[in-house]
Scaffold this active site. Structure first.
Site, PDB file in Angstrom:
ATOM      1  N   SER A 189     -17.439  25.097  -8.214  1.00 45.04           N
ATOM      2  CA  SER A 189     -16.786  24.267  -7.208  1.00 45.04           C
ATOM      3  C   SER A 189     -15.694  25.080  -6.503  1.00 45.04           C
ATOM      4  O   SER A 189     -15.980  26.122  -5.911  1.00 45.04           O
ATOM      5  CB  SER A 189     -16.241  22.990  -7.867  1.00 45.04           C
ATOM      6  OG  SER A 189     -15.834  22.041  -6.904  1.00 45.04           O
ATOM      7  N   GLU A 196     -24.614  24.733  -3.764  1.00 47.56           N
ATOM      8  CA  GLU A 196     -24.652  23.333  -4.182  1.00 47.56           C
ATOM      9  C   GLU A 196     -23.466  22.638  -3.536  1.00 47.56           C
ATOM     10  O   GLU A 196     -22.549  23.292  -3.042  1.00 47.56           O
ATOM     11  CB  GLU A 196     -24.567  23.215  -5.705  1.00 47.56           C
ATOM     12  CG  GLU A 196     -23.301  23.798  -6.343  1.00 47.56           C
ATOM     13  CD  GLU A 196     -22.066  22.908  -6.263  1.00 47.56           C
ATOM     14  OE1 GLU A 196     -22.231  21.661  -6.225  1.00 47.56           O
ATOM     15  OE2 GLU A 196     -20.943  23.439  -6.235  1.00 47.56           O
ATOM     16  N   HIS A 204     -22.645  19.834  -9.297  1.00 49.08           N
ATOM     17  CA  HIS A 204     -21.724  18.863  -9.894  1.00 49.08           C
ATOM     18  C   HIS A 204     -22.533  17.859 -10.721  1.00 49.08           C
ATOM     19  O   HIS A 204     -22.574  16.659 -10.433  1.00 49.08           O
ATOM     20  CB  HIS A 204     -20.914  18.171  -8.809  1.00 49.08           C
ATOM     21  CG  HIS A 204     -19.864  19.036  -8.201  1.00 49.08           C
ATOM     22  ND1 HIS A 204     -20.160  20.119  -7.398  1.00 49.08           N
ATOM     23  CD2 HIS A 204     -18.503  18.979  -8.266  1.00 49.08           C
ATOM     24  CE1 HIS A 204     -19.025  20.688  -7.002  1.00 49.08           C
ATOM     25  NE2 HIS A 204     -18.011  20.018  -7.511  1.00 49.08           N
TER      26      HIS A 204
END
Length: 313
Positions: free
Chosen positions: A115, A210, A280
């Site tokens: 992230s 992602e 996630h």
């Protein structure tokens, strides 16, 4: 805690020392910090935490100066081998200019997270050629009330085995056989670094991305930004991980992720493959950023063989 959640063939080197740092947000649930440290200790690690819940600042784990100092201190500690992020959220961008990347790379530490931590991995890759491990974080993974066995096993395999193969069953991908440097992470963070000294110039690479809470049209827009910037034309392939938790409306008129994917496959320079178990999500593979990757796909799915990345001794 006695459950280590590790497959029998996975052995964490005795005395592995892990440092916990908070480059971005603070822990929403302080109990998760304790659970995460306990699980790491049960897996055979010695844990040094630089995170102080009482020292959180605004939405961050500490002040900007404090968060940057913790990363540098963990890197300078000769006992520490692995540096795991408390969580992502936001904060890496604020401290990128003050980090000493040569010192971080020379330390030989394995910097772990995903992230927001994508920014650290890509900055290291751009500045020094070193990368990191796109892998689990303390709060959401080690500190989860029910940690994922799959995530734990993939992480420790990555840290202890010099090669690994990720096999994915996924129909609809193009037939392909390519090799190149593996790089990427969170799509928003990858795009965020374009045009900065922290964006690595990778030719012939395999890019993985992602994201979460991003509507399909926004995913498309970010992919097109990479296309327009000439980044995708230089890649052998793009691997899409999980893109979830977005909400469609009547206004979309059927324009969902599949529709976006069809458009992207027609307009992007690099082949696009789906199904990478990364993002996630609870069950997630760990990916060594900067590793050599061999990608082979057919109508049934694809395999990703990884090698040439640092591991624990």
């Amino acid at each position: 805690m006695t459950e280590t959640l590790l497959a029998p063939e996975i052995h964490v080197p005795a005395g592995t020392c892990v440092a916990i740092v908070a480059p971005g947000g603070y822990a929403p649930d302080e109990a998760a910090v304790g659970r995460g440290i306990a699980l790491l200790e049960a897996q055979g690690c010695k844990v040094k935490s630089y995170y102080d819940h009482a020292a959180r600042h605004q939405r961050f784990g500490a002040t900007d100066a404090g968060r940057a100092a913790h990363i540098q201190q963990a890197a300078a500690d000769p006992e520490v081998q692995v540096v795991i992020a408390l969580r992502g959220s936001y904060g890496m961008s604020r401290i990128l200019p003050v980090l000493n990347y040569e010192a971080l790379a020379a330390s030989g530490k394995l910097f772990v997270g995903y992230s927001d931590i994508t920014a650290l991995h890509l900055a290291l890759l751009a500045q020094t050629g070193a990368g990191g491990i796109a892998g689990p974080m303390l709060c959401s993974d080690f500190g989860a009330e029910t940690p994922s066995t799959m995530t734990m096993n993939s992480f420790w395999r990555t840290l202890t085995q010099p090669t690994q193969t990720i096999a994915v069953e996924e129909a609809g991908n193009p037939a392909l056989k390519v090799a190149g440097k593996l790089w990427g992470g969170n799509l928003a963070m990858v795009v965020h670094l374009l045009g900065t000294p922290y964006f690595p110039q990778i030719d012939g690479g395999i890019l993985f991305v992602e994201d979460v809470n991003e509507h399909p049209y926004r995913v498309e827009r970010m992919l097109l930004q990479l296309e327009h910037a000439g980044v995708l034309a230089r890649q052998k392939a793009v691997l899409l991980g999980d893109f979830s938790n977005y909400r469609l409306s009547d206004y979309d008129n059927g324009y969902n992720f599949e529709q976006m994917l069809g458009y992207a496959r027609q307009h992007l320079s690099a082949p696009l493959l789906t199904g990478l178990p990364f993002g996630h999500i609870a069950d997630r593979v760990s990916l060594p950023v900067g590793a050599h990757a061999e990608l082979e796909s057919d109508a049934r799915g694809f395999s990703l063989r990884l090698s040439g990345y640092p591991i624990l001794s």
